[in-house]
Design a protein around this motif. Structure first.
Motif, short mmCIF file in Angstrom:
data_model
loop_
_atom_site.label_atom_id
_atom_site.label_comp_id
_atom_site.label_asym_id
_atom_site.label_seq_id
_atom_site.Cartn_x
_atom_site.Cartn_y
_atom_site.Cartn_z
N PRO A 94 55.56 -95.05 18.95
CA PRO A 94 55.27 -93.77 18.29
C PRO A 94 56.07 -93.62 17.01
CG PRO A 94 55.65 -93.43 20.63
CD PRO A 94 56.03 -94.86 20.33
N ILE A 95 55.52 -92.89 16.06
CA ILE A 95 56.15 -92.67 14.76
C ILE A 95 56.86 -91.33 14.78
CG2 ILE A 95 55.73 -92.40 12.30
CD1 ILE A 95 53.17 -94.15 12.80
N LEU A 96 58.12 -91.32 14.38
CA LEU A 96 58.88 -90.07 14.29
C LEU A 96 58.44 -89.32 13.03
CD1 LEU A 96 62.45 -91.38 15.17
CD2 LEU A 96 60.86 -90.16 16.67
N TYR A 97 58.38 -88.00 13.13
CA TYR A 97 57.89 -87.19 12.01
C TYR A 97 58.73 -87.42 10.75
CZ TYR A 97 56.12 -83.29 9.30
OH TYR A 97 55.57 -82.53 8.31
N GLU A 98 60.06 -87.42 10.88
CA GLU A 98 60.89 -87.58 9.68
C GLU A 98 60.67 -88.94 9.02
OE1 GLU A 98 63.48 -87.88 13.44
OE2 GLU A 98 62.02 -86.47 12.64
N ASN A 99 60.40 -89.98 9.82
CA ASN A 99 60.09 -91.30 9.26
C ASN A 99 58.74 -91.28 8.55
OD1 ASN A 99 62.49 -92.16 10.35
ND2 ASN A 99 61.54 -93.27 12.05
N HIS A 100 57.78 -90.58 9.16
CA HIS A 100 56.45 -90.47 8.55
C HIS A 100 56.53 -89.76 7.20
CE1 HIS A 100 52.15 -89.83 8.11
NE2 HIS A 100 52.41 -88.54 7.90
N VAL A 101 57.29 -88.68 7.13
CA VAL A 101 57.42 -87.91 5.89
C VAL A 101 58.01 -88.79 4.78
CG1 VAL A 101 58.59 -85.95 4.80
CG2 VAL A 101 57.49 -85.66 7.03
N LYS A 102 59.04 -89.57 5.10
CA LYS A 102 59.63 -90.48 4.11
C LYS A 102 58.62 -91.54 3.68
CE LYS A 102 64.29 -89.99 5.92
NZ LYS A 102 65.33 -90.63 6.74
#
Length: 157
Positions: A41-49
């Motif tokens: 799964p992708i963490l939201y903060e990683n996705h935003v970056k």
């Protein structure tokens, strides 16, 4: 299953900053994660970056497929030396209805319309466990190459 009617108003639109949450939701869909090469799964903060970097990268083109005002799926091109690496997904509610085929057909037109420089080949990689995506590439005229860990599909422009 019902397929996409030829008279449906489908269009690709470039991704914009407001699409960050929609793409996050799609990226973390359980089937998308299962068919991805990185399945965690992708963490939201990683996705935003990642999203901010992707928008700023001149070698990346990402679009959302709309049927009128409804978002159906996404496709991203990472351009590397004349080759456009394809990543695409269709929203769970619209899978199995022919949207993948339409998405790839529209992509070919979009490359010309956007004058994406020096792209001579489209390439997609599909896990052996993902026959639905394999069928999409095959129906759209991509050449199949079986690799060790995936099937690679290529289309020369």
């Amino acid at each position: 299953m019902e397929s996409v009617g030829v008279d449906m108003c489908l269009a690709l639109k470039k991704v914009k900053p407001a699409d960050v949450d929609l793409l996050f939701q799609w990226a973390n869909d359980s089937e998308v994660r299962r068919n991805a090469f990185h399945t965690e799964p992708i963490l939201y903060e990683n996705h935003v970056k990642w999203f901010a970097n992707m928008l700023a990268d001149a070698s990346v083109y990402q679009y959302i497929l709309y049927q009128e005002e409804t978002p159906i799926g996404q496709i991203r091109l990472n351009i590397e030396g004349g080759e456009a690496i394809i990543d695409y997904s269709i929203s769970a509610n619209y899978r199995g209805k022919g949207y993948g085929n339409k998405l790839l057909q529209l992509l070919k037109q979009q490359i010309a319309a956007d004058k994406i420089p020096d792209v001579i080949k489209l390439t997609g990689q599909v896990k052996y466990e993902n026959p639905a995506s394999a069928r999409v590439f095959e129906k759209c005229g991509f050449t199949k190459r079986e690799m060790t860990d995936c099937i690679q599909y290529e289309f020369c422009l």
